[in-house]
Scaffold this active site. Sequence first.
Site, PDB file in Angstrom:
ATOM      1  N   PHE A 160     -21.685  10.182  21.050  1.00  0.00           N
ATOM      2  CA  PHE A 160     -20.385  10.799  21.311  1.00  0.00           C
ATOM      3  C   PHE A 160     -19.844  11.599  20.113  1.00  0.00           C
ATOM      4  O   PHE A 160     -18.624  11.608  19.854  1.00  0.00           O
ATOM      5  CB  PHE A 160     -19.355   9.740  21.751  1.00  0.00           C
ATOM      6  CG  PHE A 160     -19.937   8.706  22.668  1.00  0.00           C
ATOM      7  CD1 PHE A 160     -20.542   9.087  23.854  1.00  0.00           C
ATOM      8  CD2 PHE A 160     -19.927   7.364  22.339  1.00  0.00           C
ATOM      9  CE1 PHE A 160     -21.113   8.149  24.705  1.00  0.00           C
ATOM     10  CE2 PHE A 160     -20.495   6.416  23.169  1.00  0.00           C
ATOM     11  CZ  PHE A 160     -21.091   6.805  24.356  1.00  0.00           C
ATOM     12  N   CYS A 161     -20.736  12.245  19.366  1.00  0.00           N
ATOM     13  CA  CYS A 161     -20.322  13.024  18.177  1.00  0.00           C
ATOM     14  C   CYS A 161     -19.494  12.173  17.220  1.00  0.00           C
ATOM     15  O   CYS A 161     -18.577  12.674  16.563  1.00  0.00           O
ATOM     16  CB  CYS A 161     -19.551  14.283  18.570  1.00  0.00           C
ATOM     17  SG  CYS A 161     -20.543  15.445  19.497  1.00  0.00           S
ATOM     18  N   ALA A 162     -19.839  10.888  17.169  1.00  0.00           N
ATOM     19  CA  ALA A 162     -19.175   9.977  16.216  1.00  0.00           C
ATOM     20  C   ALA A 162     -20.268   9.052  15.686  1.00  0.00           C
ATOM     21  O   ALA A 162     -20.202   7.829  15.829  1.00  0.00           O
ATOM     22  CB  ALA A 162     -18.064   9.203  16.910  1.00  0.00           C
TER      23      ALA A 162
END
Length: 429
Positions: free
Chosen positions: A377-379
Amino acid sequence: MSTLTIFNSARDAATTAPDASAGRPIPAVLGADLEVPVKGGRLVGYANLDYAASAPCLEPVSAAVAAALPAYSSVHRGAGYASQLTTARYEQARHTVRAFVGARPDDAVIFTRNTTDATNLLAGCLPEGTTTVVFDTEHHASLLPWPEAVRLAPPAFPGEAVRAADEALAGIDGPKLLVVTAASNVTGELWPIAALAHIAHRHGARILVDAAQLVPHRKLNLTALDLDYVAFSGHKLYAPFGAGVLVGRRDWLAEGEPYLKGGGAVRAVGDDVEWHDDPEPRHEAGTPNVLGAIALAAACDALTATGWTELVREEERLIARLRAGLASITGVRELSLWGDDHPRVGIVSFTVAGYSAREVAEALSGEYGIGVRDGKFCAHPFVRHLLGTADGGCEDGTASAVRASIGIGTTQEHVDRLVEAVRDLVARL
Ligand SMILES: Cc1ncc(COP(=O)(O)O)c(C=O)c1O
């Protein structure tokens, strides 16, 4: 400071005060009747549980764009009637967004492409020598743009976030900026932004709040929370027309390098260039995304007209049902930084023992007509932290999770279908 103190502070309470203009029915979303093929060629109603990535378009948003199109024209420099009308609509959109986030009258409202564009714009305007303090829990859009960053480990509880920010900011000389997300795109958990703003200001720092996942779910009041900047995206706010926004204090933005160099950002060009020092024209060179701004403002209007009490009540009912359903399945683990009872928006990430996240997401789509997200999740640092090394391994050894997220248009049937689908998958092992 306890969790309770942080979340019951007068300023946080001010963000959820009922809105006098509220009370219209919850608007519909486009695509509510979308049918998708599943295994065997059958068509089923699509259960879109991927709102945290991009939310569907609200009907009033689509209507506002359709209404603006016949007179669509260039903005700011055209003498024609259509140009003047379109300019007025574009500038009205700015006022609407300003009111939506409770900005101060003199705050800049700059239309961008999305949240990532907004954080990068601010990063380019930081005074020389600014140090940014950021938690490893951030989305990459808020983690990566900063020239000089101090990264803090994921805090074990909300008060620890405040303490860690306090300590980090105390050790920094010169201009400083604290960057924090208001609602995590991984766990949905709400961060103590009022307390963090207070700490930042005590150290002479400013605070940027990444509100990408907050504004579709909760009222935000920049002034009441005493925030310096907020950023968010239209496409997560039911307005998928390519606009986002950065709102906040004018001075750094007025002095920062123009984000794009070209027409609109300049007052005059001769041998020298005289740049606008109003942040809006300075950072909106070229023809702006007028329809995106109109769409974003229409979404703000539609949510405000409905009122947060009703929206939050329905979301909390559905997310509680989803979480309870998942918790009842052996081998399903919800990811959480601050525990089951911590307040959160309609986002839940989880792993299913015996399956990679990709296998779960593919089965949910291919067999049940359910759309979720899988991955990190781009984290990346945050998801790695939450998973440890043991859980959620894909075949390539990369840890990842499944994320379900809800919003306007989500039904109880969607939520129940997801829970029963995961139960089926587990039963097959
Ligand atoms: C918390 C958060 N911040 C920033 C972003 C980036 O948003 P965009 O892709 O619209 O720039 C996202 C997108 O998922 C997000 O969830």
